[in-house]
Design an enzyme around this catalytic site. Structure first.
Site: not given
Length: 1040
Positions: A260, A262, A373, A578
């Site tokens: 993951h 970001d 997430d 997000h």
């Protein structure tokens, strides 16, 4: 003679094995101390520092100066490039040779002009394999480059991870040497650590636990770290243990590599581009070494970045995608927030993402939506997924719930319109597993759907800041593939997981409605300027697409700005990631987002002017203004029109559903029934505004003492209470500063009291009446507000300007309503839903702060009160008090978040009957989509012209755009939705030269059975509650 069996004490035996593999204790004689053998320093080391993120070809041309292990470099966000010259000793022939490299910055190894591996101490990647086995003829000397970013895996927070970055932080190179790596020692360490994990995890009451411990103990007995010839005996003991198989009913874990990343968070967008390269090139290296390893990767934006910056790496990703090892998932442009983006923006996430995956990898991500997430999930996501060809969804964020444990890990999710998708939450409650026995056992024990689902996902690899899987993780998982006492573990793909779940889904439960995260509800309010930029840019792109579509339909010469709009949409979608639109990012990222919004505004306004010019082409008459209503219903509103010298004049504008002109400065005369409303009256310091629809009374400090629906005389403000009451709360969360507002903040409520005499009359009636006042919020913060009531308008507007300089405070505005209801209604994407106004259960009070889009409403039979806004998202209704969240003041990860000047508007609308029948939805659209007054550089149309109209107020025409793949580029897509929650038949009237109308999905793929008959320029559409429909309109060829 063999030693006699000895009694074994559990703790001493366990600790004996732990010390044998420890990196801290007894490394002079234990097994861990033999992981690396002979070593030697690098032949030469040189470096240079730069504040820029340079491409490789430019960096290697720079002036490198001698460097050494122990040197410091920085500061934060700079880059240090190292040239590493190596000479491998002749004596190491036949051995596995590594470059051992340790730094607190994030490194990327370049070899022969291409990136080959990431080096990150936090991600347990501290060595690069130069050769698996040094051959007689292999070169002994080579030169590598290591690009080291001056930030860690999770940024450079000062004192804690989420603190604002330390701009002066320095970084250090602590190790750079060549060493022989002993692979057999590594495999023994993996086995011993797994046996320890089984012994601890299964516990003293389990027979298999003792078997694991005794096997490990015997391995220590037979294994002499100084004598490699003893290793095979120890290895055989481990193999015998792990070769004992489990039963047929064992739970199956599907282990998928994952990383993951970001898209921006505690580091800027540009650093994410390098994180992708570091992480994915390492994953590729693992794929080459482990053909059974499958790696799932989401976010088309990140792939596009790598395509542009690292074309060689990107080609290899495409090759491994063809092999089935690199698996694009999710289908969206970024992993967007699940609450704040509009419905149309969510559709565009899939439209842009899926088109990218189709173009670059030959197929769309039809397997599953991937959003592990994000801070909650809208009830319209199942329908949007369905419309994009996706029926499966993976996330895990609801495991973070603060109050209630979500009751399922595998279930069906039913959305607002009834669409259902299969959902899986990895029961290990993480997307960053490391392959330990503890995690494997937790995955089985934690599964809340035992007896209903016997398969689980296990996503392994360092994440958030990238990093991804390691060889050690893979070795652990492969060793645990089928061992008695543990679940089966298979290296697998998301498709295999969901296929297994679907094949045995008959007993799964169904969850209806939103997936609300009981945490991070401060993200609905933090960084108000980002929220405002998001809402404004959604509107601008809507308007540009509509006007450009009309220009395309009316002008054979007009070129639809498809490429420019794609670029602007992708910018907007990027910032709906997000950790950006939510405001939970560092200051640099927030600044980048504001620049992106300004680009969208600037280019969007240019495109609006271009479309307006095309719509005016060829008409007789003088130059003037083009008045455009971009909403699908008639509107009568007061507009401020430009006058020479920059001033404005008020005029009533009543255009039909699309275009009308205003020549010069005088517009149409005001309707006779509303032209002579009395001006605002001021008595005893209070002010009354009255437009014949509503009557507003403000006390001398600007608070609302009365709001009356004139026709019925019905009062909307609770007896003895005042509305427009600003309130200040202490706002100190437990940890996640920008993210969280805690329930206990409600205990610190302090009304902000104004001074009598600050209220003054603004505009003196006629078309518009207003009053304004000043309010000192605190010694450091102040507010000014104009309360505006226009002729013919069913709501009163509150234009607000705040100068905000606080620390850990939360500003809201409250309206106590003379309405009683156990449910309040909140707008979401393509519809609305109800949430409780009481705290009966823990599920109710966990919703003390919720999100909404343009409106919320509290209604009882026959009457209600709606609160509208133009850029806010945080809201709540407790009892009969409607509360809109305005500003927060967190200090991490951005110490400057929300400080400074803010402008926003909210509005209050009392109404008779239901909010649907009263037009609350249309009023909120009108507040957010003001009539446009565009300069007409050439003569404008002399009469008003409406492109679309709808027979039912329950249906909203949300979007008009050019079709993505239209061979002649003369097709439009219309997106409509049912907004009332009803079954309805609706006629769509078209004034465009339409040749054919076909229903299509959200990806604009025509429905083979979706041809619609066109009758008298009308189409009949049938909707179920909250259904979204997309239409493909093929336009007639332009006349030659």
């Amino acid at each position: 003679m063999a030693a006699a069996p000895a009694l074994k004490h559990w703790r001493t035996t366990l600790e004996r094995v732990e010390k044998f593999v420890s990196p801290l204790y007894f490394t002079d004689c234990n097994l861990r101390g033999r992981l690396f053998g002979a070593s030697c320093p690098v032949a030469a080391l040189s470096s240079f520092l730069t504040p820029d993120r340079l491409p490789y070809q430019e960096a290697v041309q720079r002036d490198f100066r001698p460097a050494q292990v122990g040197c410091s470099f920085g500061p934060t966000w700079w880059t240090c490039w190292f040239r590493v010259e190596l000479t491998i000793p002749e004596a190491w022939v036949g051995q596995e040779v590594h470059l051992c490299w340790e730094s607190d910055g994030e490194g990327l190894v370049w070899r022969d002009g291409e990136p080959v591996q990431g080096l990150t101490k936090e991600g347990e990647k501290t060595s690069y394999v130069l050769t698996d086995r040094l051959g007689e003829r292999d070169p002994r000397s080579l030169t590598l480059y290591v690009e080291v970013a001056c930030n860690g895996l999770l940024g450079a927070g000062k004192g804690s991870i989420i603190a604002a970055p330390d701009p002066e932080k320095m970084f250090q190179l602590s190790r750079a040497e060549l060493a022989v790596f002993h692979r057999d020692v590594h495999m023994l360490l993996v086995d011993l650590e797994l046996l320890l994990g089984i012994a601890k995890g299964l516990g003293k009451d389990n027979q298999r636990s003792f078997q694991a411990l005794y096997t490990a103990n015997q391995m220590v007995n037979v294994c002499d770290p100084a004598q490699p010839e003893t290793f095979p005996v120890a290895q055989a003991l481990a193999s015998r243990f792990f070769g004992q198989r489990g039963g047929e009913s064992q739970h199956t874990i599907h282990a998928t590599g994952h990383c993951h990343i970001d898209t921006a968070w505690l580091w800027p967008f540009e650093e994410t581009m390098r994180k992708c390269a570091r992480s994915w090139v390492t994953a590729l290296q693992l794929m080459e070494r482990n053909p059974e390893f499958i790696f799932a990767c989401s976010q088309a934006q990140q792939l596009e970045w790598v395509k542009n910056r690292y074309p060689g790496l990107y080609s290899r990703l495409q090759e491994f995608a063809r092999r089935g090892q690199f698996v694009p998932v999710g289908g969206t442009w970024v992993e967007m927030d699940g609450n704040l983006p509009s419905g149309e923006a969510m559709v565009r996430q899939f439209l842009q993402g899926q088109n990218f995956f189709l173009q670059e990898f030959g197929k769309m991500c039809s397997e599953q939506f991937w959003l592990p997430d994000t801070f909650g999930y809208s009830a319209q996501l199942p329908q949007i997924m369905h419309g994009c060809g996706i029926r499966r969804f993976l996330t895990q964020k609801l495991s973070w719930n603060l109050v209630n444990s979500f009751p399922h890990h595998t279930f069906f999710w039913e959305g607002l319109d009834g669409s259902r998708v299969l959902v899986h939450f990895p029961p290990g409650d993480s997307y960053g597993m490391q392959g330990s026995v503890e995690e494997v056992l937790k995955t089985v024990a934690n599964n809340r759907d035992k007896g209903r689902a016997n398969h689980s996902a296990f996503l392994f690899g360092f994440g958030d800041g990238g990093g991804g899987p390691t060889q050690t993780m893979l070795d652990r998982l492969k060793r645990l593939s089928n061992t008695d006492g543990l679940p089966r573990v298979q290296l697998s793909s998301p498709r295999q997981l969901f296929s297994a779940l679907e094949s045995d889904s008959g007993q799964l439960c169904t969850w209806v409605g939103e997936l609300f995260l009981e945490l991070h509800n401060g993200t609905y309010t933090t960084h108000a300027q980002i929220k405002k930029g998001n809402r404004e840019c959604e509107r601008i792109l809507h308007d540009v697409e509509l006007l450009s579509s009309l220009a395309l339909a009316r002008s054979a010469q007009f070129l639809y700005p498809a490429a420019q709009l794609q670029h602007l949409w992708r910018l907007l979608l990027l910032n709906q990631f997000h950790d950006v639109v939510t405001g939970s990012c560092i200051q640099i990222v927030a600044g980048e987002a504001m620049c992106h919004y300004e680009d969208i505004r600037s280019h969007g306004n240019t495109l609006l002017s271009t479309a307006a010019a095309a719509l005016c082409a060829g008409e007789p008459g003088p130059e003037g203004l083009l008045i455009v209503n971009t909403l699908p219903w008639k509107r009568t509103e007061v507009m401020a029109l430009p006058k020479p010298g920059g001033a404005h004049s008020l005029a009533p504008a009543a255009p039909a559903a699309c275009v009308r002109t205003a020549r010069g400065l005088l517009v149409w005369e005001a309707p006779t029934d509303s032209a002579s409303r009395p001006p605002p009256t001021k008595t005893d310091g209070s002010v009354t505004l009255d437009n014949g629809i509503i009557r507003v009374k403000l006390d001398p400090t600007g608070r609302l003492t009365s709001l009356v629906l004139v026709a019925s005389g019905r009062e909307a403000i609770a007896e003895g209470a005042v509305g427009n009451q600003f309130v200040l709360f202490d706002d100190v969360p437990l940890y996640w500063d920008a993210w969280d507002v805690m329930d206990y903040h409600l205990e610190t409520r302090k009304p902000v009291l104004g001074q009598a005499g600050t209220l003054a009359v603004g505009t003196e009636g006629g078309l518009r009446g207003s009053a304004w006042f000043l309010l000192q919020i605190s010694p450091n913060s102040r507010l000014s507000q104009e309360v505006v009531l226009d002729v013919g308008c069913p709501y009163v507007r509150f234009h607000t300007e705040v100068h905000w300089h606080e620390a850990h405070k939360f500003l809201k505005v409250e309206f106590p309503a003379r309405v009683r209801s156990s449910q309040a209604t909140y707008e979401i994407q393509f519809g609305h839903l109800q949430r409780p106004t009481h705290y009966n259960t823990s599920w109710d009070w966990a919703r003390f702060e919720v999100w909404a889009h343009r409106w919320m409403d509290l209604s009882e039979q026959g009457f209600g009160l709606a609160l509208l806004n133009d850029c806010k998202y945080g809201a709540s209704v407790q009892g009969s008090i409607l509360s809109l969240s305005l500003l927060r003041a967190p200090k991490a990860p951005d110490a400057t978040a929300d400080m400074g000047r803010h402008e926003f508007t909210y509005a209050l609308m009392p109404h008779k009957g239901s909010f649907q029948d009263a037009g609350v939805i249309q009023a909120a659209y009108s507040l957010n989509f003001p009539l446009l007054a565009l300069p007409a550089p050439s003569p404008a149309p002399a009469t008003s012209w409406s492109a679309f109209s709808l027979s039912s107020p329950a249906v909203v025409l949300e979007t008009v755009k050019q079709a993505e793949s239209s061979p002649q580029r003369r097709s439009l897509v219309l997106r409509l939705y049912e907004a009332h929650g009803s079954h309805v038949d609706c006629w769509l009237h078209l004034s465009l030269p339409v040749q054919e109308a076909i229903l299509c999905d959200l990806l604009e793929r025509p429905d083979p059975a979706g041809h619609l008959p066109l009758r008298d320029s009308r189409l009949k559409l049938t909707f179920s509650p909250f259904q979204v429909l997309s239409l493909l309109l093929v336009l007639q060829p332009p006349p030659h």
